[in-house]
Design a protein around this motif. Structure first.
Motif, PDB file in Angstrom:
ATOM      1  N   UNK A  86       0.832  -1.207   0.000  1.00  0.00           N
ATOM      2  CA  UNK A  86       0.000   0.000   0.000  1.00  0.00           C
ATOM      3  C   UNK A  86       0.864   1.255   0.000  1.00  0.00           C
ATOM      4  N   UNK A  87       1.953   1.254   0.767  1.00  0.00           N
ATOM      5  CA  UNK A  87       2.842   2.420   0.823  1.00  0.00           C
ATOM      6  C   UNK A  87       3.492   2.666  -0.533  1.00  0.00           C
ATOM      7  N   UNK A  88       3.966   1.606  -1.181  1.00  0.00           N
ATOM      8  CA  UNK A  88       4.596   1.762  -2.490  1.00  0.00           C
ATOM      9  C   UNK A  88       3.574   2.237  -3.527  1.00  0.00           C
ATOM     10  N   UNK A 124      16.654  11.330 -11.472  1.00  0.00           N
ATOM     11  CA  UNK A 124      16.092  11.925 -10.252  1.00  0.00           C
ATOM     12  C   UNK A 124      14.922  11.084  -9.735  1.00  0.00           C
ATOM     13  N   UNK A 125      14.076  10.622 -10.646  1.00  0.00           N
ATOM     14  CA  UNK A 125      12.952   9.766 -10.274  1.00  0.00           C
ATOM     15  C   UNK A 125      13.442   8.487  -9.605  1.00  0.00           C
ATOM     16  N   UNK A 126      14.445   7.841 -10.197  1.00  0.00           N
ATOM     17  CA  UNK A 126      14.940   6.581  -9.619  1.00  0.00           C
ATOM     18  C   UNK A 126      15.519   6.802  -8.225  1.00  0.00           C
ATOM     19  N   UNK A 127      16.202   7.910  -8.024  1.00  0.00           N
ATOM     20  CA  UNK A 127      16.755   8.198  -6.704  1.00  0.00           C
ATOM     21  C   UNK A 127      15.644   8.368  -5.671  1.00  0.00           C
ATOM     22  N   UNK A 132      15.952   5.459  -2.744  1.00  0.00           N
ATOM     23  CA  UNK A 132      15.732   5.915  -1.365  1.00  0.00           C
ATOM     24  C   UNK A 132      14.724   5.054  -0.606  1.00  0.00           C
ATOM     25  N   UNK A 133      14.185   4.025  -1.256  1.00  0.00           N
ATOM     26  CA  UNK A 133      13.207   3.152  -0.611  1.00  0.00           C
ATOM     27  C   UNK A 133      13.888   1.835  -0.243  1.00  0.00           C
TER      28      UNK A 133
END
Length: 155
Positions: A86-88, A124-127, A132-133
């Motif tokens: 759910x968080x993802x 930037x999106x991947x970071x 960062x997850x």
């Protein structure tokens, strides 16, 4: 979609037509599927209310919106508990770059369809979304060179 929705051959034909052009007038749809205008409108209303037709949308060329780069990304998670999924999912829904996303079976847990301005924007999106997850185990990126079948090719 609600279960138990019965679709007859007229419904099937109507759905085929509105997938090609959902702004076609009822008179034209009626002509194409062999029904009256009022019958077409009643059926479309029923199909929308039943959740068969999910949305009426405009498909806009990504380059016009400043996002000419189309990427498909396979994402693998470390764990798949309900709260983690759910968080993802919430994170994905909050990103305008994510045009579509599917929770899937197989070697990946999610398949994403992204539209971005550049590879720099993708980095930037991947970071922000993947690196960062701590629950993202890995991701594979597939870069689309050009669309060969899609909404613009169906007419």
């Amino acid at each position: 979609m609600k279960t138990g929705v019965e679709l007859d051959s007229f419904d099937q034909a109507l759905l085929t037509e509105v997938q090609r052009d959902n702004q076609a007038p009822a008179r034209l749809l009626a002509e194409r599927v062999g029904l009256s205008d009022s019958a077409v409108l009643r059926r479309l209303r029923r199909l929308r209310q039943a959740g068969v037709i999910l949305a009426d949308v405009a498909v806009v060329h990504p380059a016009v919106l400043g996002r000419p780069l189309t990427l498909h990304v396979l994402v693998s998670l470390e764990r798949e508990g309900s709260a983690l999924l759910d968080a993802f999912t919430r994170k994905l829904r909050g990103r305008e770059e994510v045009r579509q996303a599917w929770y899937v079976t197989g070697e990946a847990d999610f398949v994403l369809l992204l539209n971005l301005a550049s590879m720099e924007a993708y980095e930037a999106f991947t970071r922000e979304v993947f690196l960062d997850d701590p629950n993202v185990r890995g991701f594979r990126t597939i870069v689309a060179m050009r669309e060969v079948v899609g909404p613009a090719h169906r007419r």
